[in-house]
Every structure is written in C-alpha cells, then in structure tokens.
Scaffold this active site. Sequence first.
Site, PDB file in Angstrom:
ATOM      1  N   PRO A  62      -0.934 -26.588   6.735  1.00 34.30           N
ATOM      2  CA  PRO A  62      -0.077 -27.484   5.957  1.00 34.30           C
ATOM      3  C   PRO A  62       1.271 -27.814   6.609  1.00 34.30           C
ATOM      4  O   PRO A  62       2.063 -28.541   6.024  1.00 34.30           O
ATOM      5  CB  PRO A  62       0.168 -26.677   4.681  1.00 34.30           C
ATOM      6  CG  PRO A  62       0.204 -25.259   5.178  1.00 34.30           C
ATOM      7  CD  PRO A  62      -0.787 -25.186   6.308  1.00 34.30           C
ATOM      8  N   TYR A  63       1.539 -27.267   7.807  1.00 29.65           N
ATOM      9  CA  TYR A  63       2.868 -27.434   8.395  1.00 29.65           C
ATOM     10  C   TYR A  63       3.204 -28.903   8.635  1.00 29.65           C
ATOM     11  O   TYR A  63       4.292 -29.372   8.265  1.00 29.65           O
ATOM     12  CB  TYR A  63       2.964 -26.648   9.705  1.00 29.65           C
ATOM     13  CG  TYR A  63       4.336 -26.703  10.343  1.00 29.65           C
ATOM     14  CD1 TYR A  63       5.399 -25.997   9.791  1.00 29.65           C
ATOM     15  CD2 TYR A  63       4.575 -27.466  11.489  1.00 29.65           C
ATOM     16  CE1 TYR A  63       6.663 -26.046  10.364  1.00 29.65           C
ATOM     17  CE2 TYR A  63       5.831 -27.513  12.067  1.00 29.65           C
ATOM     18  CZ  TYR A  63       6.873 -26.801  11.502  1.00 29.65           C
ATOM     19  OH  TYR A  63       8.123 -26.858  12.055  1.00 29.65           O
ATOM     20  N   GLY A  64       2.281 -29.640   9.263  1.00 34.77           N
ATOM     21  CA  GLY A  64       2.541 -31.045   9.562  1.00 34.77           C
ATOM     22  C   GLY A  64       2.871 -31.858   8.324  1.00 34.77           C
ATOM     23  O   GLY A  64       3.910 -32.542   8.270  1.00 34.77           O
ATOM     24  N   SER A 106       3.944 -30.846   5.477  1.00 30.86           N
ATOM     25  CA  SER A 106       5.184 -30.391   4.842  1.00 30.86           C
ATOM     26  C   SER A 106       6.398 -30.996   5.525  1.00 30.86           C
ATOM     27  O   SER A 106       7.383 -31.369   4.870  1.00 30.86           O
ATOM     28  CB  SER A 106       5.274 -28.857   4.862  1.00 30.86           C
ATOM     29  OG  SER A 106       5.573 -28.354   6.161  1.00 30.86           O
ATOM     30  N   ARG A 107       6.355 -31.120   6.852  1.00 29.29           N
ATOM     31  CA  ARG A 107       7.470 -31.713   7.582  1.00 29.29           C
ATOM     32  C   ARG A 107       7.499 -33.231   7.428  1.00 29.29           C
ATOM     33  O   ARG A 107       8.579 -33.844   7.382  1.00 29.29           O
ATOM     34  CB  ARG A 107       7.395 -31.325   9.056  1.00 29.29           C
ATOM     35  CG  ARG A 107       7.744 -29.862   9.336  1.00 29.29           C
ATOM     36  CD  ARG A 107       9.057 -29.486   8.712  1.00 29.29           C
ATOM     37  NE  ARG A 107       9.549 -28.196   9.165  1.00 29.29           N
ATOM     38  CZ  ARG A 107      10.540 -27.532   8.574  1.00 29.29           C
ATOM     39  NH1 ARG A 107      11.138 -28.045   7.509  1.00 29.29           N
ATOM     40  NH2 ARG A 107      10.944 -26.367   9.035  1.00 29.29           N
TER      41      ARG A 107
END
Length: 248
Positions: A155-157, A159-160
Amino acid sequence: MRILITGGTSGLGLAMARALVEDGHRIVITGRAAERAADVAATLPGEVHGIGMDARDSTSVRAGRDSTIDLLGGLDVLVNNAGIGMRTVNPRFMVERQPFWQVPEAGFRDVVDTNLTGYFLVASAVVPDLLASPGGRIINVSVNYATMTRAGFVPYGPSRAGSEALSRVMAADLADTSVRVNILLPGGGTATGMTEGVVADGAHLLSADVMAEPVRWLCSPAAADTHDQRIVATEFQDWLANADSRRS
C-alpha cells in the site's frame, strides 16, 4: 521559526531537524515512542524537544499539538514526515514483489493510516496555530511518481499518491490565507530505515541529508511566497534557478 517535524527521530525527519536547528530554528520532533524522541532530541544542538505522538491516532495528535504549543509558544511550520514503508507488509519487497491481493488488510490499513490519514490529522490539528503565525507553512514530504504506481508497492505507493493529492487540496483551501503549502521529496531511494536490509549491496541510495538544503530554504524568508510547489531535492538548484527567472 517554531517548527514541528513528525517522524523526526530517524531518516529524513532527523536529517531535516539537524539542518534546521543549525539555522537557529526552535524545533519539536515526534516519534511514536516518547522516550526515544526525547533521547534523539537530546543529541541535537540548540532548542530541540522530543515528544511522543502517533500520527494515526487523533487523541495522540491533539495531545502532541498541545505539547508543541506549550514548548514553543506557538507554531510557524509543520513538516509532515511521519511514515512507514513497504517492509512493514513485505520485508523483502525489493526482491520479492507481493501482488496487491496478497497484502494483509491490517498492513494496508496501517500504512495508509500513517502516511495519508496521519498527514490529514496533524495538519488539521495545527492549521489554526499556523494561521495565527505571520507566515505559517506546511511542508509535506513525498516520493517519486514512479514509486506511487510501481508493481508490488501496495500500500505504500497509493498512500503517498494520496498524500500528494491531499497536499494539493490543502494548498487550494489555504490559497487565500497566510499559510503556504508545498511538497518536498528526495528524488530517489534514500538510505533510511525504510530501505535498510532490503536493498541490494552496491545499490545507489541518496543520503537523507539531500533534504537539508531545500527544507532550509522552505523555512527561510526567501520562500515566503512559495505555494503549491512540488520540489525534488536532487533537482532543487535547477528548480530554484527557474523559479528566480520566473520572478525576474
């Protein structure tokens, strides 16, 4: 300036705190563990306070805001930096991609709650204080566009990507006020806890200190009119030269 840096106990946050305290700013850094935040703050020169604050939790955020105002007597700059990376959901994310449908729900929610909801909660809590400042500023730390849509980066991408969209809305909502909102990102992978142990030996990683020069400028009088800009640290000098030429 009176500055609050979330996630300031390591990585980009700590590098920015070091740079800003050298310029004489008064700073509060936050971390989820209050004792660690206080210990890290004690290693820095000048006036630096370390407090516990969990950006995912509105009660903790409000308490952190209150502590910051008590310590500094007000607030001029928020550096929204607190975040967690891919290794929390996939410790081998650089060498073994995990498709989005295999990401645990709890891990997805934790990353989004920290990296996106956290930016919203902290900014919402301190905007009244920034509006009371002669020249309040919000600096939201982000990442390259490629990281936002890279395979295996859920989910990092997302979220940013969400935090960038949020930043643009913040800028639009505050456009007619004294508060300036800008985005700052390193311009590549950085040698921080998010990449430690998961990036191949010999891979080129930027030093966290790449953030020092642009964050210093964004907290200086020279940036008083800079608003709704996306500044890449590795390209800062070129960006600054182009900005100067547009103003001349």
